[in-house]
Design a protein around this motif. Structure first.
Motif, PDB file in Angstrom:
ATOM      1  N   LEU A  50      34.373  56.792  20.744  1.00 51.79           N
ATOM      2  CA  LEU A  50      34.413  58.250  20.316  1.00 51.79           C
ATOM      3  C   LEU A  50      35.313  58.192  19.115  1.00 51.79           C
ATOM      4  CD1 LEU A  50      34.666  60.275  23.518  1.00 51.79           C
ATOM      5  CD2 LEU A  50      32.479  59.557  22.198  1.00 51.79           C
ATOM      6  N   GLY A  51      34.634  58.224  17.771  1.00 54.75           N
ATOM      7  CA  GLY A  51      35.166  58.292  16.627  1.00 54.75           C
ATOM      8  C   GLY A  51      35.743  59.655  16.076  1.00 54.75           C
ATOM      9  N   ASN A  52      36.723  59.713  15.234  1.00 54.38           N
ATOM     10  CA  ASN A  52      37.199  60.637  14.471  1.00 54.38           C
ATOM     11  C   ASN A  52      37.496  62.026  15.471  1.00 54.38           C
ATOM     12  OD1 ASN A  52      37.006  59.380  12.207  1.00 54.38           O
ATOM     13  ND2 ASN A  52      34.738  60.319  11.959  1.00 54.38           N
ATOM     14  N   MET A  53      38.288  61.427  16.500  1.00 51.54           N
ATOM     15  CA  MET A  53      38.756  62.551  17.564  1.00 51.54           C
ATOM     16  C   MET A  53      40.059  62.894  17.358  1.00 51.54           C
ATOM     17  SD  MET A  53      36.035  63.172  19.801  1.00 51.54           S
ATOM     18  CE  MET A  53      37.042  63.774  20.933  1.00 51.54           C
ATOM     19  N   PRO A  54      40.577  64.129  17.743  1.00 52.05           N
ATOM     20  CA  PRO A  54      42.020  64.533  17.578  1.00 52.05           C
ATOM     21  C   PRO A  54      42.939  63.513  18.633  1.00 52.05           C
ATOM     22  CG  PRO A  54      40.755  66.217  18.004  1.00 52.05           C
ATOM     23  CD  PRO A  54      39.852  65.267  18.155  1.00 52.05           C
ATOM     24  N   ASP A  55      43.913  63.107  18.213  1.00 54.23           N
ATOM     25  CA  ASP A  55      44.843  62.100  19.013  1.00 54.23           C
ATOM     26  C   ASP A  55      45.366  63.331  20.136  1.00 54.23           C
ATOM     27  OD1 ASP A  55      46.539  60.517  19.962  1.00 54.23           O
ATOM     28  OD2 ASP A  55      47.838  60.310  18.284  1.00 54.23           O
TER      29      ASP A  55
END
Length: 108
Positions: A50-55
C-alpha cells in the motif's frame, strides 16, 4: 498594589501564555505535513504493498501531541478564569470597603 491583586494578575498572565502557546503549537501541528510511507502486508496470496499511506508512527505522535496541547490549553483557560474571578472579587471588596468607610464617616 495588593499581593492578592498581583496573584490574580499572575494567574491571568500565565493562563494567557499557556493558551497562546497551545494555539500556536496546534496551528503548527495542523500545518505540518505527515510523512507518507509504503506499507507491506503479508497475505495468503502474497505481499500487498500500500503506497502513499500516512506513517502510523507519525500519526500516533501527532495524536499524543494534540492531546497534550488540549490539556495545556484547558489548564491555561482555567487559570484565566481563576485570575479574572479573583480580580473581580478583589475590586468588589475594595469598593464595598470604600463605601462602608464613606458611610461610617458620614454617620459620625
Amino acid at each position: 498594589m495588593d499581593a492578592d491583586m498581583v496573584e490574580a494578575y499572575a494567574a491571568i498572565g500565565v493562563g494567557a501564555a499557556l493558551v497562546a502557546f497551545a494555539v500556536a503549537a496546534a496551528a503548527l501541528l495542523y500545518l505540518q505535513k505527515i510523512p507518507e510511507t509504503t506499507i507491506t502486508i503479508q497475505t495468503g496470496l502474497g505481499q500487498l504493498n500500500l503506497g502513499n499511506m500516512p506513517d502510523p508512527r507519525a500519526v500516533a505522535a501527532a495524536a499524543i501531541r494534540a492531546l497534550a496541547l488540549i490539556a495545556i490549553g484547558l489548564t491555561g483557560g482555567k487559570l484565566l478564569e481563576i485570575g479574572l474571578k479573583e480580580r473581580r472579587e478583589i475590586k468588589r471588596e475594595k469598593e464595598l470597603q470604600r463605601y462602608y468607610q464613606q458611610y461610617y464617616y458620614q454617620q459620625y
